[in-house]
Scaffold this active site. Structure first.
Site, PDB file in Angstrom:
ATOM      1  N   SER A 139       0.768  -1.168   0.049  1.00  0.00           N
ATOM      2  CA  SER A 139      -0.034  -0.039  -0.129  1.00  0.00           C
ATOM      3  C   SER A 139       0.926   1.135  -0.108  1.00  0.00           C
ATOM      4  O   SER A 139       1.945   1.284   0.517  1.00  0.00           O
ATOM      5  CB  SER A 139      -0.999  -0.070   1.420  1.00  0.00           C
ATOM      6  OG  SER A 139      -1.741   1.348   1.293  1.00  0.00           O
ATOM      7  N   TYR A 152      -1.234  -0.491  10.659  1.00  0.00           N
ATOM      8  CA  TYR A 152      -1.274  -0.715   9.281  1.00  0.00           C
ATOM      9  C   TYR A 152       0.003  -0.177   8.409  1.00  0.00           C
ATOM     10  O   TYR A 152       0.191  -1.139   7.500  1.00  0.00           O
ATOM     11  CB  TYR A 152      -2.596   0.286   8.540  1.00  0.00           C
ATOM     12  CG  TYR A 152      -3.046  -0.310   7.415  1.00  0.00           C
ATOM     13  CD1 TYR A 152      -3.591  -1.423   6.778  1.00  0.00           C
ATOM     14  CD2 TYR A 152      -2.618   0.695   6.294  1.00  0.00           C
ATOM     15  CE1 TYR A 152      -3.891  -1.834   5.673  1.00  0.00           C
ATOM     16  CE2 TYR A 152      -2.981   0.262   4.859  1.00  0.00           C
ATOM     17  CZ  TYR A 152      -3.838  -0.769   4.433  1.00  0.00           C
ATOM     18  OH  TYR A 152      -3.959  -1.372   2.896  1.00  0.00           O
TER      19      TYR A 152
END
Length: 268
Positions: A139, A152
């Site tokens: 990501s 995350y």
């Protein structure tokens, strides 16, 4: 691009399903893996209409035995695997001080160790056959440092580092590695998301709906990366711009721009 044999974790929905559709349309042999058995069985017929030989395996990436079993079955049925896409992942939002150790363990077990397990299960098969390609879906969170996403960001940064390291380790085995770093796009990431910030599910949905790219666009970027054997693919233009700012601006300047953007999103 020649016909290939591709395995996709988290392949029953979102980006994984979009990529499976694209590969099936090209006539590739496709295997989707997902812990959601009901969803996997529901989407399998639509993929088999594109490629009758498409397979679905119930699989939980937190269990190495599940992945090793799929690798054994595909070695028998396909005599190998050309492309492994480690796509399964979850989201957790919150400050470090508000995030429990159990939530850290949960996201690490899926986002990082799920990728590690996929690689450990399929790399021996690729080494045995003389090559292959691993795609790890990370990501932009793994390249940037947006606040309130500590766990995350950390897991996705680890996936980027893992991909870079594997690229070096596996070069002699003719195994390529690509790290995929998209920004927000419409997917099911919010499903099962854990958050200590009130209203984050609504904000995440808004961010995803505003994206100019969808899952099909990201899948196309992955297919291009496979064809070009790219080490990275950053599909979102604004994501690439933010990464360049982080790399080339003084840290203090970059942080001011970042916090200005975060404040803008919080007020919108």
């Amino acid at each position: 691009m020649q016909t290939k044999r591709i395995v996709i974790t988290g392949g029953a929905s979102g980006l994984g399903y979009a990529l499976a559709q694209m590969a099936a349309q090209k006539g590739w042999q496709v295997a989707i893996l997902d812990r959601d058995t009901e969803r996997g069985e529901a989407v399998l017929p639509s993929l088999q209409r594109l490629q009758p030989a498409t397979l679905f395996f119930p699989c939980d990436v937190t269990r190495i035995s599940d992945l090793e079993n799929v690798a054994r079955v595909l070695e028998q049925r396909w005599q190998g695997v050309d492309v492994l896409v480690n796509n399964a992942g979850v989201a957790q939002v919150g400050k470090l001080t508000d995030t429990s150790i159990s939530d850290w363990q949960w996201i690490i077990d899926i986002n990082l160790l799920g990728v590690v397990r996929g690689c450990k299960a399929f790399i021996p098969l690729m080494q045995q056959q003389g090559g292959g390609h691993i795609v790890n879906v990370a990501s932009m969170a793994g390249l940037l440092d947006v606040p309130n996403m500590t766990s995350y960001n950390a897991t996705k940064a680890a996936v980027v580092s893992l991909s870079e390291t594997l690229e070096n380790e596996l070069a002699a085995d003719n195994i390529k590695v690509t790290a995929v770093c998209p920004s927000f796009f419409k997917t099911n990431l919010g499903k099962g998301m854990r958050s200590s910030i009130e209203g984050m599910d609504v904000k995440l949905e808004k961010l995803m709906s505003q994206s100019k790219l969808n899952a099909t666009d990201i899948a196309k970027a992955i297919m291009r990366a496979l064809e070009r054997q790219q080490s990275y693919t950053l599909p979102h233009r604004h994501g690439r711009f933010a990464w360049y700012m982080k790399r080339f601006l003084p840290r203090a300047w970059y942080r001011r721009v970042l916090h200005k953007q975060v404040k803008k999103h919080d007020e919108s």
